[in-house]
Write a protein that holds these residues in place. Structure first.
Motif, short mmCIF file in Angstrom:
data_model
loop_
_atom_site.label_atom_id
_atom_site.label_comp_id
_atom_site.label_asym_id
_atom_site.label_seq_id
_atom_site.Cartn_x
_atom_site.Cartn_y
_atom_site.Cartn_z
N SER A 112 7.04 1.46 4.03
CA SER A 112 7.01 0.61 4.90
C SER A 112 5.49 0.62 4.89
O SER A 112 5.24 -0.87 4.96
N ALA A 113 4.30 0.89 4.61
CA ALA A 113 3.09 0.75 4.00
C ALA A 113 2.81 -0.49 3.08
O ALA A 113 1.77 -0.71 2.57
N GLY A 114 3.68 -0.79 2.14
CA GLY A 114 3.70 -1.26 0.83
C GLY A 114 3.52 -0.54 -0.57
O GLY A 114 2.17 -1.14 -1.46
N PHE A 115 3.37 0.10 -0.08
CA PHE A 115 2.63 1.75 -1.15
C PHE A 115 3.56 2.40 -1.47
O PHE A 115 3.15 3.46 -1.89
N PRO A 116 4.49 2.14 -2.50
CA PRO A 116 5.79 2.88 -2.51
C PRO A 116 5.40 4.41 -3.80
O PRO A 116 4.50 3.74 -4.56
N VAL A 117 5.44 5.72 -3.47
CA VAL A 117 5.39 6.27 -4.84
C VAL A 117 6.72 7.43 -5.51
O VAL A 117 7.61 6.71 -4.90
#
Length: 157
Positions: A112-117
């Protein structure tokens, strides 16, 4: 990440007053010396007069207190020693415990913060430091996790 920034982000996320931050810190140790004025100094910008650097000891007590504040204290368990060095990995672990987050929640928050891991990347952050697959949590990942968690908690994400 700088301890002051972590404290500032969590305070904003939960909409805590300075007095509430002191109260939460005291949940970890009633005798820990912290006052409203200290919290106000930690929350100032570093170029402002009166700014004080938030120590590892203060942040560790606050994070432990946050776990008790959100989940309650288990009186049957002996008190855990307070972290001597607060790393980004420690902050991530404490927030995960405090907010009772599962792996799926962690992935959703970061996405949701644009930082998928990836799953292996995330699990590597929670391993013991001496494990061969341990990975240090970078400032960017923690910053995005705090941003995503804030969106989830405050209802705008």
């Amino acid at each position: 990440m700088i301890n002051n920034d972590v404290l500032r982000a969590i305070r904003y996320m939960l909409d805590l007053s300075d007095g509430k931050v002191v109260e939460i810190t005291h949940l970890a140790d009633v005798n820990f010396p912290i006052a409203k004025e200290d919290v106000q100094a930690f929350l100032k910008k570093d170029e402002d007069p009166g700014y004080v650097e938030c120590s590892n000891k203060v942040l560790a007590h606050f994070l432990d207190g946050l776990v008790f504040y959100r989940r309650g204290r288990d009186e049957s368990m002996p008190p855990r020693p307070v972290e001597k060095r607060v790393t980004n990995n420690v902050v991530l672990k404490k927030l995960r415990v405090a907010f009772e987050l599962k792996d799926v929640d962690m992935h959703e928050i970061l996405e949701s913060a644009g930082f998928p891991v990836s799953k292996p990347e995330l699990s590597a952050l929670f391993r013991q430091a001496d494990h061969k697959n341990f990975k240090l949590c970078g400032d960017q990942l923690l910053r995005n996790f705090l941003k995503g968690l804030t969106m989830r908690v405050r209802g705008n994400g």
